[in-house]
Scaffold this active site. Structure first.
Site, PDB file in Angstrom:
ATOM      1  CE  LYS A 137      43.815  18.592  22.922  1.00 18.74           C
ATOM      2  NZ  LYS A 137      43.122  16.909  23.664  1.00 18.74           N
ATOM      3  CG  HIS A 277      43.042  59.751  49.096  1.00 17.82           C
ATOM      4  ND1 HIS A 277      43.483  59.096  48.526  1.00 17.82           N
ATOM      5  CD2 HIS A 277      42.860  61.210  49.875  1.00 17.82           C
ATOM      6  CE1 HIS A 277      44.440  60.607  47.656  1.00 17.82           C
ATOM      7  NE2 HIS A 277      43.921  61.511  48.698  1.00 17.82           N
TER       8      HIS A 277
END
Length: 512
Positions: A137, A277
Site C-alpha cells: 500500500k 485440435h
C-alpha cells in the site's frame, strides 16, 4: 542514520547472501523475527530481533510477533506527510525502507497426505500478509519483496541508483505482492470450502495464478498468451520434465491436456492417444505400447501427421522407433527408457514430456462476457456393469468391453460426438457437428469397411431412429448411448428389428 529493513521469511532461499549484501554493501540495519533472526545470527549477520525492537515479546507460541505500531508505523508512514513524520518521532519509530516477507507454506502443508484441518490452519499466515499489504500500500516509500527471485533485481536497483530504488520498481514489487497474497488467500478459501467442507461452492469463486512463462502467442499469432501456475507449488503440467524440442505453445498445452485426459481413462492395458485440435484422431489399446501406438496411428494416418501423442506406459525402444517415423508435435509419457531417449533425440524439434502422474481437475472454467462459468469437471468413471441392456440381443463380456472402450473415448470428443471402434481401436470419429446425424455420417464414412462388425458410441441420446438405421446399414454390431429420449422406444425397436445390441449408459458426456 542507516536505512532499516525488516526480514521475516518462511522460504529462506538465498536469505543469507542477500542479507549480508544489504548490511555490508548498502549499510542497512536489519530487524527480524523467529527463525529468520536465528538463521541470520547463526551466520554472523547483525540483526535486531523484532521483540527487542518493539519491546513486546512474541506471544501465543509465535502467533503474534510483528503486529505492533513500531513495525507497522514504520512501514505505513508517508515520508511526504509532516504529521506522519512527527508521529514517528514522538513514538520513537524508525521508518522502514525495505520489507522482505514470504508466507507460511499453507499449500505445501495441505498437499501432504492425511493432513488434518487443525494442522492446515496453523499454516495460515497472519502477520506475513499484513506486512505485505501494508508495504505494498505504501509502495511510494517502501519496497516489498515477496519472492527470493526479486533479490537480485532489488540489489541491482541500489547499485544503479546510488543506493535508491525507483518508484516504478517499487510499484512492480507492490503488484507482485498483492498477487502473492491474493493467491494465498484463494488457496485457503478453496481448501476450506472444498477439501475440508461438505458444502458446495459458496457465493464467490476466486481464480488466481502466477506467470509460469509467457507463450509465443495464443491460438493464433495475433493473440498474446501466457501460462499461469496456480499457487506457489507447481502441479499438473508445471511438474512435467521437458526432455527436448521447441518451447511449448498455447495450442500444444491445450492438446496435451486433452490427450492426457483420454489416456488416463485406461490404466490396465497399454494405450496410445493421438490428438488433433483437442479431438482424438486415433486411440487404441494393445498388449504392447508399440502396437497400441501403431494401431492408433493407422486409425487415421492423415490426421495423425503433426499430432499430439499421449502414452500410458514408459516409451521403450520399439515405440520410440515408431514415433520417429512421422512428424509429431509433442509426445507425453510417464517415463522413457535410456535407449528410447537416444532414438527420439534424433527428432530434435519433437517436444517430449515426461509426466509420471495425471493431476485430476476438480473444476473447469469458461470465460464469457462480463464473467465466467464454473462447473465440476467430468471425472465420472463408467461402470459397464450398471448399464442397461435394452435390446433383445445381449452383449457378451468381449462385446461389453469394446463398448466400454468406445464410450470412454466418446466422452472426450467434442459434441455432437460419435465414435466407431473395433478391436479396441478407433475406426471413425464424428466430432463437433451441429446435428447427430452429421456426426454419425462422418464417423461411418471414415470407418468405411471397418464399420462392419464394429461398435458405436454416442455422447447423447438418439432423438430419432435414423442414426440407428444408418449404423446398421454400415454394418455396426452394437451401440452404446445414454438413453433418455422421448423416442427411445423407436431406437430400441429399430435395434431389435435390425439385430443390433443396444445399451443405455444412463449418463451423457456433452463436451463444448
Amino acid at each position: 542514520m542507516a536505512r532499516l529493513a525488516l526480514l521475516s521469511v518462511s522460504d529462506k532461499t538465498r536469505l543469507i547472501e542477500f542479507a549480508r549484501t544489504l548490511v555490508e554493501k548498502f549499510s542497512f540495519d536489519i530487524i527480524s523475527s523467529g527463525g529468520t533472526a536465528k538463521a541470520l545470527l547463526a551466520e554472523g549477520i547483525p540483526v535486531t530481533k523484532v521483540a527487542d525492537y518493539t519491546g513486546s515479546p512474541e506471544i501465543l507460541g509465535g502467533r503474534v510477533k510483528t503486529l505492533h505500531p513500531r513495525i507497522h508505523g514504520g512501514i505505513l508512514a508517508r515520508r511526504d506527510v509532516p504529521q506522519d513524520l512527527t508521529d514517528l518521532e514522538n513514538n520513537q519509530i524508525r521508518p522502514i525502507d525495505l520489507v522482505v516477507v514470504n508466507l507460511y507454506p499453507f499449500e505445501e502443508t495441505i498437499a501432504l497426505p492425511d493432513v488434518t484441518l487443525a494442522e492446515a490452519i496453523e499454516q495460515i499466515d497472519i502477520g506475513g500478509p499484513t506486512l505485505i499489504r501494508a508495504s505494498a500500500k505504501n509502495y511510494a516509500h517502501v519496497t516489498i519483496l515477496s519472492n527470493p527471485t526479486s533479490y537480485d533485481s532489488y540489489l541491482e536497483q541500489l547499485r544503479q541508483n546510488q543506493g535508491e530504488v525507483t518508484l516504478e520498481f517499487r510499484l512492480q514489487c507492490a503488484q507482485q505482492a498483492f498477487l502473492h497474497t491474493a493467491g494465498y488467500d484463494s488457496a485457503i478459501a478453496q481448501a476450506l470450502t472444498g477439501q475440508f467442507a461438505s458444502y458446495p461452492t459458496k457465493e464467490s469463486f476466486t481464480l488466481t495464478g502466477q506467470t509460469l512463462q509467457p507463450l509465443r502467442y495464443g491460438e493464433n499469432p495475433h493473440q498474446s498468451a501466457a501460462w499461469y501456475q496456480r499457487g506457489d507449488t507447481p502441479t499438473g503440467w508445471a511438474t512435467a520434465t521437458i526432455l527436448q524440442g521447441k518451447e511449448l505453445s498455447y495450442n500444444n498445452l491445450v492438446d496435451l491436456e486433452a490427450a492426457q485426459r483420454i489416456v488416463s481413462e485406461f490404466t490396465d492395458t497399454p494405450a496410445a492417444v493421438i490428438i488433433k485440435h483437442t479431438n482424438p484422431c486415433g486411440v487404441a489399446l494393445a498388449d504392447s505400447l508399440e502396437s497400441a501406438y501403431n494401431k492408433a496411428f493407422n486409425a487415421d494416418p492423415i490426421s495423425a501427421f503433426g499430432g499430439i501423442v499421449a502414452l500410458n506406459r514408459p516409451i521403450d525402444t520399439a515405440t520410440a522407433k515408431a514415433l520417429t517415423q512421422t512428424f509429431l508435435e509433442c509426445v507425453v509419457a510417464p517415463e522413457i527408457e535410456a535407449e528410447a531417449k537416444e532414438i527420439i533425440a534424433a527428432k530434435s524439434k519433437l517436444r517430449v514430456l515426461i509426466k509420471p502422474d495425471r493431476t485430476s481437475i476438480e473444476k473447469t472454467v469458461k470465460v464469457i462476457a462480463g464473467g465466467f462459468l464454473v462447473q465440476d469437471a467430468d471425472n465420472y468413471t463408467a461402470d459397464s456393469s450398471k448399464w442397461q441392456v435394452v435390446s433383445d440381443r445381449t452383449p457378451n463380456s468381449t462385446e461389453l468391453a469394446e463398448l466400454l472402450f468406445a464410450w470412454n473415448v466418446c466422452k472426450h470428443v467434442k459434441s455432437n460426438a460419435i465414435v466407431v471402434t473395433g478391436n479396441q481401436t478407433t475406426k471413425g470419429i464424428g466430432a463437433g457437428q451441429m446435428n447427430r446425424v452429421g456426426s454419425v455420417k462422418i464417423a461411418l464414412e471414415q470407418a468405411g469397411e471397418s464399420a462392419k462388425g464394429g461398435f458405436l458410441a454416442s455422447d447423447g441420446f438418439f432423438p430419432f431412429d435414423d442414426s440407428v438405421r444408418a449404423a446398421a446399414a454400415a454394418g455396426i454390431k452394437a451401440i452404446a448411448q445414454p438413453g433418455g429420449s422421448m423416442r427411445d422406444a423407436d431406437s430400441i425397436k429399430a435395434a431389435n428389428e435390425l439385430g443390433l445390441i443396444m445399451v443405455f449408459t444412463g449418463i451423457r458426456h456433452f463436451l463444448h
